[in-house]
Scaffold this active site. Structure first.
Site, PDB file in Angstrom:
ATOM      1  N   ASP A  76      -5.651  -5.709  -2.473  1.00 39.88           N
ATOM      2  CA  ASP A  76      -5.732  -4.642  -3.456  1.00 39.88           C
ATOM      3  C   ASP A  76      -6.480  -4.949  -4.754  1.00 39.88           C
ATOM      4  O   ASP A  76      -7.356  -4.226  -5.161  1.00 39.88           O
ATOM      5  CB  ASP A  76      -4.314  -4.197  -3.840  1.00 39.88           C
ATOM      6  CG  ASP A  76      -3.430  -3.885  -2.631  1.00 39.88           C
ATOM      7  OD1 ASP A  76      -3.916  -3.952  -1.492  1.00 39.88           O
ATOM      8  OD2 ASP A  76      -2.254  -3.553  -2.846  1.00 39.88           O
TER       9      ASP A  76
ATOM     10  N   GLU B 149       5.934 -13.842   0.089  1.00 44.41           N
ATOM     11  CA  GLU B 149       4.792 -12.949   0.341  1.00 44.41           C
ATOM     12  C   GLU B 149       3.482 -13.724   0.195  1.00 44.41           C
ATOM     13  O   GLU B 149       2.568 -13.593   0.996  1.00 44.41           O
ATOM     14  CB  GLU B 149       4.851 -11.778  -0.651  1.00 44.41           C
ATOM     15  CG  GLU B 149       3.749 -10.744  -0.444  1.00 44.41           C
ATOM     16  CD  GLU B 149       3.866  -9.547  -1.378  1.00 44.41           C
ATOM     17  OE1 GLU B 149       4.744  -9.557  -2.280  1.00 44.41           O
ATOM     18  OE2 GLU B 149       3.079  -8.596  -1.210  1.00 44.41           O
TER      19      GLU B 149
HETATM   20  C1  DGY Z   1       1.223  -2.007  -2.649  1.00 42.81           C
HETATM   21  O1  DGY Z   1       1.904  -1.023  -2.894  1.00 42.81           O
HETATM   22  O2  DGY Z   1       1.133  -2.994  -3.362  1.00 42.81           O
HETATM   23  C2  DGY Z   1       0.501  -2.052  -1.395  1.00 42.81           C
HETATM   24  O3  DGY Z   1      -0.257  -3.197  -1.246  1.00 42.81           O
HETATM   25  C3  DGY Z   1      -0.364  -0.853  -1.267  1.00 42.81           C
HETATM   26  O4  DGY Z   1      -0.375  -0.573   0.038  1.00 42.81           O
END
Ligand code: DGY
Length: 420
Positions: free
Chosen positions: A162, A392
Site C-alpha cells: 500500500d 504481520e
Molecule cells: C489495509 O487496510 O491496510 C489493507 O492493506 C488495504 O487492503
C-alpha cells in the site's frame, strides 16, 4: 518464542471464520484476496479440504466480469475502515471494488500438484480453473487497455504494498479531498508509526470516492483516474500465475484457452523485461500517467525472479544487490532498499520484511541456482518467526515483530515453506 507446527496451525484455526481465514483478528476482520491464496498453502499441509474451501470462499466474491475483489466482507465488523458502505459495490456477498495481486492460479496449481487426495484435488481444481481463467482475462481486458503487455493498478491498495515509496510521486497527483469522512480503525489496533500516514489515507479514500462515483466501471475508472501504475510486482506475480494457469489449462482447458494464455505470456514477458534497470540492478515500476520509470528499489522489484523473467546475468546482479542490502540490515529482505533515504524499518511497506515476499524471492533465487542466498533468506525468515512469532511484518534491523500479531499468511509460510 517457540514457533512450532502446532503453533502455526493454531493461528490458522484461530483465524478461521467458517471456510475463510481472516489475516488477523480485529485489524483485518474479513477475507483478503492474496492473503487467502497464500493461506490456502498453509492449510494444505494439514487439511486439504479446508485449503480448497479457502479458495472457494474467495471466489464467492468474484464479479461477473472476472474481477476478484481485494476484500470479501462475508460478515459485518466494526473493526475496519473502509467498510462495505464506503465501497458501495452492491455485490453479494459485499466486496470492495478493487483487486489485489493475482496469486489464485499459482495457489490452485500448488494445491493440485502437492495433493495427497488426488481425485478430490482434480475435482476442486477443475471447478476453480474457469474462475482463474476469467480473472486473468479481466486483468488483460480491464487493466491493459493499450495492449502493452503490462497491467495497471488504479489504487495503491491493489498492489498489496500500500504505502510503498514507489507510489509516492504518483500519489502526489491524487487530491487529498475525500468526501467520505475518514474513520481509521487500524491505528486503534496497531501503533500509528507502523501504518500508512493520515495523508496516505486521505488519498486512498479520495480514489475510492472517485471510483464509487463511476459505479466501478473499468473503462470509466481507467479514463478518470489520476493514479495509474504498471506495478512491477503485480505484473511479475501475474506472469508467474499465467504460467501456472497454462499448466492447469493443459489439464482442464480448451485449445482456445491455451492459445490465449500463450499470447498473454509472450507479451507480458517482453514488456516486463523492458522494466529492468541497468543502474539499480533490479526491475522498477512504470508510471503510466507520466510514462516514466519509477526509480525506487523495492523488494517487489525482485519478484521477476519468481516469474523467471531475468537472464542468468540479470539474476546474478539481483542476487548481488540483495547481498548489498544484507550488508546494511540484519534480516533479509527489506521491502525498500536500506540505502534509500526514505527507508523506515517499522513502517509497513517502507522497509519491513514480509514472509510471503521472502518466499517468492527464495523460490526464484533457487531456480536460478543462487542456493546459498536463497537459504539465507529462508533462515532469516525462520529466525524472525522464532524470535518474534507470526507477526504481520518484521523490522529488518532489529527483528522486532510489527503490525498485526498471530498473522495468517506468516503462519501459512511457516507451514508450507519455512517450517522451523
Ligand atoms: C489495509 O487496510 O491496510 C489493507 O492493506 C488495504 O487492503
Amino acid at each position: 518464542m517457540t514457533v512450532t507446527i502446532t503453533a502455526a496451525r493454531d493461528v490458522l484455526k484461530a483465524n478461521d471464520r467458517g471456510g475463510y481465514t481472516v489475516p488477523t483478528s480485529r485489524l483485518y476482520p474479513f477475507q483478503w484476496n492474496w492473503d487467502s491464496a497464500f493461506v490456502a498453502l498453509g492449510w494444505a499441509t494439514f487439511d486439504e479440504g479446508r485449503a480448497w474451501r479457502e479458495l472457494e470462499r474467495l471466489i464467492e466474491g468474484q464479479w461477473e466480469d472476472g474481477m476478484l475483489p481485494h476484500i470479501i466482507f462475508h460478515a459485518p465488523s466494526d473493526d475496519y475502515f473502509p467498510g462495505p458502505d464506503v465501497w458501495g459495490t452492491h455485490h453479494h456477498p459485499a466486496t470492495s471494488g478493487i483487486t489485489q495481486p493475482p496469486v489464485l492460479a499459482t495457489s490452485i496449481r500448488l494445491l493440485l500438484e502437492n495433493a495427497k487426495d488426488t481425485a478430490e484435488a482434480e475435482a476442486h481444481a477443475a471447478a476453480l480453473y474457469p474462475r482463474a481463467l476469467a480473472l486473468h482475462r479481466w486483468w488483460t481486458e480491464a487493466r491493459d487497455r493499450q495492449h502493452s503487455g503490462l497491467v495497471a493498478i488504479l489504487h495503491p491498495w491493489e498492489s498489496g504494498m500500500d504505502n510503498s515509496p514507489a507510489w509516492d510521486a504518483a500519489m502526489v497527483r491524487v487530491p487529498a479531498t475525500p468526501t467520505t469522512p475518514i474513520r481509521r480503525r487500524d491505528i486503534s489496533h496497531v501503533q500509528a508509526d507502523m501504518r500508512p500516514s493520515q495523508a496516505d489515507y486521505e488519498r486512498y479514500i479520495t480514489l475510492v470516492d472517485l471510483y464509487r462515483s463511476l459505479a466501478w466501471a473499468p473503462d470509466r475508472m481507467w479514463d478518470a483516474t489520476p493514479f495509474k501504475v504498471a506495478d512491477l510486482a503485480i505484473n511479475a506475480i501475474l506472469h508467474r500465475a499465467e504460467t501456472d494457469l497454462m499448466a492447469l489449462a493443459n489439464r482442464f482447458g480448451t485449445p482456445a484457452d491455451h492459445s490465449a494464455i500463450a499470447l498473454r505470456l509472450e507479451s507480458q514477458r517482453t514488456a516486463i523485461a523492458r522494466l529492468w534497470s541497468e543502474e539499480a540492478n533490479l526491475y522498477q515500476s512504470l508510471d503510466l500517467i507520466t510514462g516514466e520509470r519509477i526509480p525506487v528499489s523495492t523488494s517487489g522489484g525482485l519478484l521477476p525472479l519468481f516469474a523467471r523473467i531475468p537472464t542468468d546475468d540479470q539474476a546474478a546482479r539481483m542476487a548481488a544487490e540483495i547481498e548489498r542490502w544484507g550488508g546494511k540490515v540484519r534480516y533479509l529482505v527489506p521491502s525498500l532498499s536500506p540505502f534509500d533515504p526514505r527507508f523506515e524499518p517499522k513502517r509497513y511497506w517502507r522497509g519491513p520484511v514480509w514472509a510471503i515476499v521472502n518466499r517468492m524471492i527464495n523460490e526464484g533465487l533457487s531456480a536460478y541456482d543462487h542456493g546459498a542466498l536463497a537459504a539465507r533468506i529462508r533462515e532469516d525468515t525462520q529466525t524472525l518467526m522464532r524470535q518474534s512469532g507470526f507477526a504481520e511484518y518484521y523490522d529488518p534491523t532489529t527483528g522486532e515483530g510489527l503490525g498485526g500479531g498471530s498473522f495468517s499468511w506468516t503462519a501459512a509460510m511457516a507451514l508450507s515453506w519455512a517450517v522451523p
